[in-house]
Enzyme design. Structure first.
Site, PDB file in Angstrom:
ATOM      1  N   HIS C  93      -2.116   4.086   2.734  1.00 22.73           N
ATOM      2  CA  HIS C  93      -3.465   4.613   2.965  1.00 22.73           C
ATOM      3  C   HIS C  93      -4.389   3.986   1.924  1.00 22.73           C
ATOM      4  O   HIS C  93      -4.059   3.920   0.751  1.00 22.73           O
ATOM      5  CB  HIS C  93      -3.482   6.138   2.824  1.00 22.73           C
ATOM      6  CG  HIS C  93      -4.861   6.722   2.847  1.00 22.73           C
ATOM      7  ND1 HIS C  93      -5.771   6.421   3.833  1.00 22.73           N
ATOM      8  CD2 HIS C  93      -5.495   7.568   2.005  1.00 22.73           C
ATOM      9  CE1 HIS C  93      -6.906   7.072   3.599  1.00 22.73           C
ATOM     10  NE2 HIS C  93      -6.763   7.762   2.495  1.00 22.73           N
ATOM     11  N   HIS C  95      -8.928   3.171   1.090  1.00 18.10           N
ATOM     12  CA  HIS C  95     -10.331   3.300   1.494  1.00 18.10           C
ATOM     13  C   HIS C  95     -10.950   1.899   1.481  1.00 18.10           C
ATOM     14  O   HIS C  95     -12.063   1.719   1.002  1.00 18.10           O
ATOM     15  CB  HIS C  95     -11.088   4.228   0.541  1.00 18.10           C
ATOM     16  CG  HIS C  95     -10.726   5.667   0.673  1.00 18.10           C
ATOM     17  ND1 HIS C  95     -11.645   6.679   0.655  1.00 18.10           N
ATOM     18  CD2 HIS C  95      -9.522   6.275   0.845  1.00 18.10           C
ATOM     19  CE1 HIS C  95     -11.029   7.854   0.787  1.00 18.10           C
ATOM     20  NE2 HIS C  95      -9.736   7.637   0.896  1.00 18.10           N
ATOM     21  N   ASP C 118      -2.553 -11.099  16.804  1.00 18.26           N
ATOM     22  CA  ASP C 118      -1.322 -11.532  16.141  1.00 18.26           C
ATOM     23  C   ASP C 118      -0.550 -10.351  15.552  1.00 18.26           C
ATOM     24  O   ASP C 118       0.651 -10.454  15.290  1.00 18.26           O
ATOM     25  CB  ASP C 118      -1.640 -12.519  15.002  1.00 18.26           C
ATOM     26  CG  ASP C 118      -1.892 -13.940  15.503  1.00 18.26           C
ATOM     27  OD1 ASP C 118      -1.433 -14.274  16.612  1.00 18.26           O
ATOM     28  OD2 ASP C 118      -2.540 -14.717  14.779  1.00 18.26           O
ATOM     29  N   HIS C 167     -12.936   9.126   7.664  1.00 17.04           N
ATOM     30  CA  HIS C 167     -12.073   9.087   6.494  1.00 17.04           C
ATOM     31  C   HIS C 167     -11.717   7.632   6.110  1.00 17.04           C
ATOM     32  O   HIS C 167     -12.360   7.051   5.245  1.00 17.04           O
ATOM     33  CB  HIS C 167     -10.835   9.936   6.775  1.00 17.04           C
ATOM     34  CG  HIS C 167      -9.926  10.110   5.603  1.00 17.04           C
ATOM     35  ND1 HIS C 167     -10.384  10.218   4.321  1.00 17.04           N
ATOM     36  CD2 HIS C 167      -8.564  10.212   5.528  1.00 17.04           C
ATOM     37  CE1 HIS C 167      -9.364  10.375   3.496  1.00 17.04           C
ATOM     38  NE2 HIS C 167      -8.251  10.357   4.189  1.00 17.04           N
ATOM     39  N   TYR C 225       6.723 -18.114  16.095  1.00 11.31           N
ATOM     40  CA  TYR C 225       5.967 -18.360  14.868  1.00 11.31           C
ATOM     41  C   TYR C 225       6.902 -18.156  13.684  1.00 11.31           C
ATOM     42  O   TYR C 225       7.726 -17.250  13.692  1.00 11.31           O
ATOM     43  CB  TYR C 225       4.801 -17.375  14.776  1.00 11.31           C
ATOM     44  CG  TYR C 225       3.911 -17.579  13.573  1.00 11.31           C
ATOM     45  CD1 TYR C 225       2.781 -18.386  13.632  1.00 11.31           C
ATOM     46  CD2 TYR C 225       4.215 -16.963  12.355  1.00 11.31           C
ATOM     47  CE1 TYR C 225       1.958 -18.574  12.523  1.00 11.31           C
ATOM     48  CE2 TYR C 225       3.404 -17.144  11.239  1.00 11.31           C
ATOM     49  CZ  TYR C 225       2.284 -17.949  11.331  1.00 11.31           C
ATOM     50  OH  TYR C 225       1.482 -18.124  10.230  1.00 11.31           O
TER      51      TYR C 225
END
Lengths: 228, 228, 228, 228
Positions: C93, C95, C118, C167, C225
């Site tokens: 997580h 910001h 991708d 958020h 790839y």
């Protein structure tokens, strides 16, 4: 001349340090008014390879007096400005991102706040676009002339920079170092003005009394910013 | 081939140094026209672990001739361009932020100023989107073909880059180093064009005579920028 | 557990290195599925002071099993996701600026190009805003639940991230390292999508066949790839 | 006073480290409430030359008590705020790019998400523009007064910053260090809000219950973020 060459060198390498140039897209010059000689960056030489002794000395007609390199391709523009404005001691040209974007937009940067007014006592004007015959003629000299035409009777030290339409910014000052300082300010002010317009498209310039207050805090007889 | 591998290696590691790539999102190749061999970055290997000897050598049909790694997944695109344009010596593909944003927008980057015109003698074209059968078929080869289709009779050294719609930029030059140089220019020009359009949504491209003046200052027989 | 603590530590300090966090605004966790234990960053400890032994070990009910610090305040969100999605090995997580701006805008990030495709086989969904009773109740757990509600039957490894409305972003992967990789991708894709929309406000997502092509180049049985 | 001078010095040099200032465009002060003395950066001295002993000590009427330099030209603004708000221990003024752009736009920054609400329990207000007589009178003191006028009965530690119209941001905290922390937050929140508005022009602030939840996670008796 060695002292001026060192000053001009220092001012040139300050451009990439301030992130104002990509590759060789910029140049700084300085002038020795007594000897009537200008010192300027050589054309197209990478900043990381530049040495003080590489600076090129030219007379005010643009003839190379000293130096093994060709002077900046913008030499004629610098010379027009030095000849017209005796107060100038240093000139900078860059393609700094945000100032160049305003040039591409063909728009004058209005004074939207005190950051602007601390250095520019009014807007930062954008020239008209050069005409075909000017571009195909003596292009770099015409670039200088359109700046002079734009300034009419402005004091160049009260408006230490300009946006050349479709091209990019020029700035100046009483020394090469001060010219670079003003180039940094012009780029930052251009960035702020872009964001301010984006946040509020119906924006108006600040009032004259706020402009005057901030400019005179830093400049002139009544300045009280700084240590003297 | 060791010299070309070193050149291609140097050009590849220049991509993160110029902040053009995130992770492994980019690749540079070079070509040895005499030996008809191409050298390219291996697929998906991190730049910080890359060594000159890791570069992969392929023939112009894409067969690996030397190297222990698989070549870039974009190898077929590079090969189409080298075969079609004999003047190319190096090719770069990145997902650099602003050029890729124009690709996602599906828009050609108009020539809004002299920074653009110093390197591109016209707009930076955006290809059409690939069709379903092209995407599901020989995808990387079709990517090269749609670039060729877009260029029609343009001189690729006068327009040293392209935007592939919904994908990202390719650029090139007479060497791998020059191709990287043009990738930096394309990204910076894309950023400036975005900001210019944001500041002035009613913007028009510059006139042909200004375009021609700036491009020919730096390229061709009459160039007078730089030291030769 | 020492190995997982080291992995989670390495992944946490990678966040500021990738410029994804300001101060302590981010956290990474990892899970040991055999022992049913999660390792996570301690709450509010500065990254520059963090050491591997500071990582906190909790059971899947959130009880601290090892460590002298309190776990991240977002612990309950991580646990909801690990319990619901057995394929997850690491969760992040942050910001980060652009992904958080999309969260504040309350908008799903459409797939505008191959950079997006991708890694994400479809849009990057934005959750609905939490309701008053959810915010005032078991807030961090409800944050996890609204992510699950948003995903319905999506495969979380095919959409390795989400925008929580008002958020910010969460991302994940089969390991803490991969979760950080996807956090970098999400931020870059969010930035590109913003600029693309700014350049062309009438933009549509890419077609399904291009999405499928790019995602399957990098993921699944037919991936070609990289080096294996 | 030596300890406070060191704190104020450390806080001042943190401004360029956090990229909040160009040149000398910023200042931090701290206050010793027992001795009724304020310590502040000297006016116009470059950050790279600044030393702890250069900090200037003034009484709450602005008279220099210790130090060989003139105090910041914004000294009077700081003093108005310290006198009015006993909870303040440190104050920062910068011209940070995005917060200043909002000031130029003359707009309050609405609370668009939890990053904002973690630090500001409501919007970040923009003052009215100063009137001619205020600008031409005791300008720096009037700048403080218009902030106080804007805050009416707000708790300054619940809204630890403000945008002065056409000028730039001020922020504060219980110490100089915390004031700098809040200056970083204000700049980042201003950047996110700009991008969010650009992505979604029809954006509304978050609801009061989400605001309250996030602010109280980090502040007050029920805070549970961090280690105590």
């Amino acid at each position: 001349m060695e002292s001026l060459k060192q000053q001009v060198f220092d001012a040139n390498v300050a451009l990439p340090a301030h992130r104002l140039v990509t590759f060789t897209w910029g140049n700084v010059s300085g002038i020795d008014r007594d000897r009537q000689l200008m010192v300027i960056k050589p054309s197209g030489v990478a900043y990381e390879q530049l040495r003080p002794e590489d600076m090129v000395v030219v007379d005010l007609d643009g003839n190379v007096v000293e130096g093994r390199y060709r002077p900046s391709s913008d030499t004629a523009t610098h010379l027009v400005l030095y000849r017209r404005y005796p107060a100038l001691g240093g000139i900078v040209h860059t393609h700094s991102t945000h100032a160049t974007a305003w040039a591409q937009a063909g728009l004058t940067i209005p004074a939207f706040g005190t950051t602007h007014a601390d250095y520019f006592s009014g807007d930062i004007p954008c020239t008209r676009a050069l005409r075909r015959e000017e571009v195909e003629g003596d292009y770099e000299r015409e670039t200088g002339r359109v700046i002079v035409e734009t300034f009419t009777d402005r004091d160049p030290l009260h408006t230490p920079g300009v946006i050349v339409s479709q091209h990019g910014p020029f700035s100046w000052g009483s020394s090469p170092e001060e010219a670079v300082h003003n180039a940094v300010v012009l780029e930052e002010v251009a960035k702020m003005a872009w964001i301010a317009c984006s946040v509020n498209p119906h924006l108006h310039p600040i009032d004259g009394y706020l402009m005057k207050k901030h400019f005179s805090r830093k400049h002139g007889a009544d300045a009280y910013y700084g240590q003297k």
